[in-house]
Design an enzyme around this catalytic site. Sequence first.
Site, PDB file in Angstrom:
ATOM      1  N   HIS A 134      39.438  53.786  17.795  1.00 13.69           N
ATOM      2  CA  HIS A 134      40.342  52.715  18.257  1.00 13.69           C
ATOM      3  C   HIS A 134      41.667  53.303  18.695  1.00 13.69           C
ATOM      4  CE1 HIS A 134      40.736  53.189  13.892  1.00 13.69           C
ATOM      5  NE2 HIS A 134      42.021  52.950  14.052  1.00 13.69           N
ATOM      6  N   HIS A 180      45.600  52.144  18.774  1.00 13.19           N
ATOM      7  CA  HIS A 180      46.637  51.197  18.399  1.00 13.19           C
ATOM      8  C   HIS A 180      47.528  50.998  19.619  1.00 13.19           C
ATOM      9  CE1 HIS A 180      46.173  51.610  13.921  1.00 13.19           C
ATOM     10  NE2 HIS A 180      45.645  52.778  14.284  1.00 13.19           N
TER      11      HIS A 180
END
Length: 137
Positions: free
Chosen positions: A101, A103
């Site tokens: 992922h 951020h």
Amino acid sequence: MAQDDCLFCQIVAGEAPATIVDSDEATVAFMDINPATRGHTLVVPRAHYADLAEIPDDELATCVQAARRLAERAVERLEADGVNLLNAQGRAAWQTVFHFHFHVIPRYEGDPLRLPWTPGPGDPDEIAGAAARLRDE
Ligand code: 5GP
Ligand code: ZN
């Protein structure tokens, strides 16, 4: 392939709750429950890759494009003054969820955030308000 015990695979599959603000064929973006700043989102590939080392180049590029969309919206709709894109690879780099992922962390002039931050639960109303502005129209 989804991994049964992976929280972000469950969010992508709609099996775990999340405030989703953007998605395309290959990615999903949703609000971080412990936001470092107002409007903090996470961009994940739909397919499960543990980290930066595992994700193929083309999927990484798609995630970067999605992250840039969210960064643009943070500036346009939340009046962020800047944005940090951040990826943690490995425990030593504070990775805690092992599904790749980015951020996307909106930054505001003079905000108190210092990286790395200490995660804490966000205010649900503030998260919902930021999500309403960031959501794909
Ligand atoms: P990492 O530490 O792996 O770079 O980031 C994981 C992020 O996932 C953290 O910022 C954390 O707040 C977020 N997170 C952990 N559990 C959940 C959850 O159940 N829902 C959402 N939306 N975010 C989560
Ligand atoms: Zn996963």
